[in-house]
Motif scaffolding. Structure first.
Motif, PDB file in Angstrom:
ATOM      1  N   UNK A   3       0.757  -1.373  -0.185  1.00 50.31           N
ATOM      2  CA  UNK A   3       0.007   0.008   0.089  1.00 50.31           C
ATOM      3  C   UNK A   3       0.778   1.428  -0.039  1.00 50.31           C
ATOM      4  N   UNK A   4       2.067   1.269   0.590  1.00 48.31           N
ATOM      5  CA  UNK A   4       2.879   2.439   0.642  1.00 48.31           C
ATOM      6  C   UNK A   4       3.204   3.103  -0.630  1.00 48.31           C
ATOM      7  N   UNK A   5       3.134   2.289  -1.616  1.00 50.80           N
ATOM      8  CA  UNK A   5       3.416   2.856  -3.009  1.00 50.80           C
ATOM      9  C   UNK A   5       2.275   3.204  -3.978  1.00 50.80           C
ATOM     10  N   UNK A   6       1.130   2.742  -3.304  1.00 49.99           N
ATOM     11  CA  UNK A   6      -0.033   3.057  -3.968  1.00 49.99           C
ATOM     12  C   UNK A   6      -0.880   4.260  -3.731  1.00 49.99           C
ATOM     13  N   UNK A  10       1.231  -5.115   3.217  1.00 49.10           N
ATOM     14  CA  UNK A  10       2.721  -4.822   3.159  1.00 49.10           C
ATOM     15  C   UNK A  10       3.738  -5.726   3.152  1.00 49.10           C
ATOM     16  N   UNK A  11       4.777  -5.590   2.773  1.00 40.13           N
ATOM     17  CA  UNK A  11       5.691  -6.623   3.153  1.00 40.13           C
ATOM     18  C   UNK A  11       6.693  -6.098   4.348  1.00 40.13           C
ATOM     19  N   UNK A  12       6.532  -4.854   4.664  1.00 38.59           N
ATOM     20  CA  UNK A  12       7.210  -4.643   5.863  1.00 38.59           C
ATOM     21  C   UNK A  12       8.746  -4.103   5.385  1.00 38.59           C
ATOM     22  N   UNK A  59       4.101   0.815   6.673  1.00 33.28           N
ATOM     23  CA  UNK A  59       3.579  -0.420   6.799  1.00 33.28           C
ATOM     24  C   UNK A  59       2.035  -0.252   6.537  1.00 33.28           C
ATOM     25  N   UNK A  60       1.200  -1.022   7.412  1.00 35.20           N
ATOM     26  CA  UNK A  60      -0.168  -1.054   7.535  1.00 35.20           C
ATOM     27  C   UNK A  60      -0.582   0.278   7.919  1.00 35.20           C
ATOM     28  N   UNK A  61      -1.767   0.525   7.546  1.00 32.39           N
ATOM     29  CA  UNK A  61      -2.621   1.473   8.399  1.00 32.39           C
ATOM     30  C   UNK A  61      -4.053   1.392   8.351  1.00 32.39           C
ATOM     31  N   UNK A  62      -4.654   1.905   9.147  1.00 31.84           N
ATOM     32  CA  UNK A  62      -6.237   1.414   9.519  1.00 31.84           C
ATOM     33  C   UNK A  62      -7.120   2.218   8.396  1.00 31.84           C
ATOM     34  N   UNK A  91       3.167  -5.189   8.779  1.00 32.29           N
ATOM     35  CA  UNK A  91       4.090  -4.011   8.788  1.00 32.29           C
ATOM     36  C   UNK A  91       3.957  -2.936   9.811  1.00 32.29           C
ATOM     37  N   UNK A  92       4.751  -2.966  10.684  1.00 33.78           N
ATOM     38  CA  UNK A  92       4.815  -2.134  11.937  1.00 33.78           C
ATOM     39  C   UNK A  92       3.866  -2.313  12.955  1.00 33.78           C
TER      40      UNK A  92
END
Length: 216
Positions: free
Chosen positions: A127-130, A153-155, A160-163, A183-184
């Motif tokens: 998600x961090x790249x999208x 995420x891969x971590x 990482x993840x977000x709600x 991730x995190x």
């Protein structure tokens, strides 16, 4: 709540040694985690060390970049299953998604799902790249390709993840796939907030401390 059953007890760093994998498996048995998640080269070692337990072996494919050729990913998945993997977390080809080659992305996920049959396939969309729209599209593609889970995420990305992203993914899959956050996720509060948000699996290397915190 059996929080341990939400946890894929994970070690994916490049420096992980055989001793680290064995320790991961021992912890997973002690805390009765759902699975251990290891790089594909360690599947047979993990399988051997988990013999006689209920803990599953999960592995990653095309990790962490997702930019490998489809045949290479398919082979990696098949080989991992042959060696005892029971779940596969694959990384999508992020560049192809961003190039709007959506059919290619879907076909790759389908090919890996077909290669592993009835086993669980989780699709890491990183998600961090999208963009928000790309998160929705990637989640919808995973559903179309018959994936079992969509994972954040891969971590190994820049976040990482977000709600917020879990909410987007949940709405996009519309009950047709499950959600995995990774991730995190390092403490009990975070883990519980993701479970409350609807995730059915959490990938973390902090599983032991999360369970200890719960049992306080």
């Amino acid at each position: 709540m059996e929080i341990n059953k939400f946890i894929d007890h994970t070690i994916l760093k490049a420096t992980a040694t055989e001793a680290d994998i064995i320790k991961l498996c021992e912890e997973a048995k002690e805390y009765n985690f759902f699975s251990v998640c290891v790089n594909s080269g360690y599947v047979s070692l993990a399988k051997k060390n988990l013999a006689g337990s209920n803990v599953k072996v999960c592995t990653v494919v095309g990790f962490p970049l997702g930019a490998m050729s489809t045949p290479a990913k398919v082979f990696e998945a098949k080989q991992a299953v042959k060696e005892g993997a029971e779940e596969v977390d694959m990384v999508i080809n992020i560049g192809e998604l961003k190039s709007k080659n959506l059919k290619k992305v879907e076909q790759e996920i389908t090919a890996i799902k077909e290669a592993i049959g009835d086993l669980v396939l989780k699709v890491i969309i990183e998600t961090c790249y999208l963009t928000r729209q790309e998160i929705v599209i990637a989640s919808e593609i995973a559903v179309k390709a018959k994936a079992d889970y969509v994972k954040t995420s891969t971590g190994f990305g820049n976040d990482g993840a977000s709600l917020e992203n879990i909410a987007l993914m949940k709405s996009a899959v519309n009950g047709q796939a499950k959600l995995k956050a990774s991730g995190g996720i390092k403490n009990l509060d975070m883990a519980l907030s993701y479970i409350e948000a609807g995730v059915e699996r959490i990938g973390t290397s902090s599983g032991v401390s999360i369970v200890k915190e719960l049992n306080g």
